[in-house]
Design a protein around this motif. Structure first.
Motif, PDB file in Angstrom:
ATOM      1  N   ALA A 196      -1.199   4.792  -4.324  1.00 47.50           N
ATOM      2  CA  ALA A 196      -2.383   3.960  -4.480  1.00 47.50           C
ATOM      3  C   ALA A 196      -3.545   4.509  -3.667  1.00 47.50           C
ATOM      4  O   ALA A 196      -4.693   4.503  -4.119  1.00 47.50           O
ATOM      5  N   ARG A 238      -6.579   1.869  -7.106  1.00 51.90           N
ATOM      6  CA  ARG A 238      -5.853   0.649  -7.438  1.00 51.90           C
ATOM      7  C   ARG A 238      -5.417   0.590  -8.890  1.00 51.90           C
ATOM      8  O   ARG A 238      -4.297   0.182  -9.207  1.00 51.90           O
ATOM      9  N   THR A 239      -6.298   0.988  -9.805  1.00 52.94           N
ATOM     10  CA  THR A 239      -5.989   0.811 -11.229  1.00 52.94           C
ATOM     11  C   THR A 239      -4.813   1.671 -11.669  1.00 52.94           C
ATOM     12  O   THR A 239      -3.857   1.184 -12.286  1.00 52.94           O
ATOM     13  N   ALA A 260      -1.677   0.501 -10.202  1.00 51.21           N
ATOM     14  CA  ALA A 260      -1.204  -0.707 -10.884  1.00 51.21           C
ATOM     15  C   ALA A 260      -0.519  -0.362 -12.195  1.00 51.21           C
ATOM     16  O   ALA A 260       0.478  -0.993 -12.586  1.00 51.21           O
ATOM     17  N   GLY A 304     -10.383   1.237  -6.242  1.00 49.50           N
ATOM     18  CA  GLY A 304     -10.132   1.697  -7.594  1.00 49.50           C
ATOM     19  C   GLY A 304     -11.404   2.078  -8.301  1.00 49.50           C
ATOM     20  O   GLY A 304     -12.489   1.732  -7.918  1.00 49.50           O
ATOM     21  N   ARG A 312       0.860  -1.178   0.000  1.00 48.10           N
ATOM     22  CA  ARG A 312       0.000   0.000   0.000  1.00 48.10           C
ATOM     23  C   ARG A 312       0.902   1.236   0.000  1.00 48.10           C
ATOM     24  O   ARG A 312       1.718   1.417   0.881  1.00 48.10           O
ATOM     25  N   SER A 328      -7.079  -0.657   2.281  1.00 45.78           N
ATOM     26  CA  SER A 328      -6.773  -0.960   0.894  1.00 45.78           C
ATOM     27  C   SER A 328      -7.415   0.070  -0.015  1.00 45.78           C
ATOM     28  O   SER A 328      -8.535   0.535   0.250  1.00 45.78           O
ATOM     29  N   PRO A 329      -6.718   0.469  -1.089  1.00 47.45           N
ATOM     30  CA  PRO A 329      -7.293   1.485  -1.974  1.00 47.45           C
ATOM     31  C   PRO A 329      -8.497   0.973  -2.710  1.00 47.45           C
ATOM     32  O   PRO A 329      -8.623  -0.212  -3.001  1.00 47.45           O
TER      33      PRO A 329
END
Length: 312
Positions: A231, A236-237, A240, A312, A227, A309-310
């Protein structure tokens, strides 16, 4: 050292030169005396061996006396050196002072910018790999610096700014290619290097000039799942996409879409946003856009943080 002493490429290097000159102390004098802005320098100072800065410095410390004498004598035929240089091979204390000078020069000139150097080198490696895969070694050699390097099978012809030119016959030894961020003007070749000749060529000589960014410290991409502030901020995207570019520097937009399972227009849109934020850089090779992380992008990826957690 040559770029520091030159006035060429002011857009790219002048800010770096001003900062470096203000930070170097008298210890740098010995290296400056042995590596002039033009001409020849002892080759034991310009190793192309693999290894970190301290490993390479230890190689210089361990240079045999006979090698120091030979390299200095060879360079002295074309370049004047200070009187103390004649004692270098026989005076271990003097060699230690020279190594201290090298250590200081590295700390001031290179270490603060190492993340940017590795990022540009990675992007260049992606281009060269693509050239070798699509057009073979012939295309790779022909594209290094067309004005100064010409591949005329089976001979590599070269012409250096120093006036040194000639034909290189590899005879099965291979050729070590070393991309150089600071050697922005022209390629340089060491035909006597062992175990094979070394060709140093400027990174991005065919790209628009830009100033050399100042980097706080080197950084590496964080492992998948980490993390990061990026992010958490972007989702998330997009995180990534940045992480994928960091893992595959020099990747094309089509490759980026494949690696991330995104449609090409979506991958291109995310890359555009990241580039606008200064997190990636993009260069064009013919009609292909090639993406690489910047030092800022790597630093953000490499900074884990606690938190949810992010999304997205």
């Amino acid at each position: 050292m040559r770029s520091l002493q030159s006035r060429s490429h002011p857009v790219r290097f002048d800010a770096w030169r001003r900062a470096a000159c203000g930070s170097l102390d008298p210890r740098a004098r010995m290296v400056l005396d042995l590596i002039p802005p033009e001409g020849w320098a002892p080759t034991f100072l310009t190793s192309a061996s693999a290894g970190g800065p301290q490993e390479l410095l230890e190689q210089v410390r361990a240079t045999p006396q006979s090698r120091i004498r030979r390299d200095l004598a060879h360079a002295a035929e074309r370049q004047a050196f200070p009187p103390w240089a004649r004692r270098l091979a026989d005076d271990s204390g003097l060699l230690r002072q020279l190594c201290d000078s090298l250590d200081h020069v590295h700390a001031v000139l290179l270490a603060p910018h190492w993340a940017h150097v590795t990022s540009e080198a990675a992007a260049d490696r992606g281009i060269r790999t693509r050239q070798a895969l699509t057009g073979g070694v012939e295309r790779l050699l022909a594209s290094l610096h067309p004005r100064r390097i010409r591949w005329n099978p089976p001979v590599l012809e070269f012409a250096m700014v120093s006036g040194f030119d000639g034909d290189l016959y590899l005879e099965g030894r291979g050729l070590l290619l070393v991309p150089s961020v600071f050697g922005a003007g022209s390629p340089a070749i060491d035909v006597d290097a062992e175990p094979q000749p070394v060709m140093r060529y400027p990174v991005g000589h065919d790209q628009p000039a830009g100033s050399l960014p100042f980097c706080a410290s080197p950084a590496l991409p964080a492992p998948p799942g980490t993390r990061s502030p990026l992010a958490l901020l972007l989702g998330r995207t997009r995180a990534a996409v940045l992480h994928t570019i960091a893992e595959h520097p020099g990747c094309s937009t089509k490759e980026l879409a494949t690696f991330t399972s995104l449609a090409s227009p979506s991958a291109s849109e995310h890359a555009t946003t990241l580039r606008g934020a200064g997190l990636i850089s993009t260069i064009r090779h013919h009609n292909t856009a090639l993406h690489s992380p910047t030092a800022l992008g790597l630093a953000l990826l490499n900074t884990p943080t606690a938190g949810p957690s992010p999304v997205g």
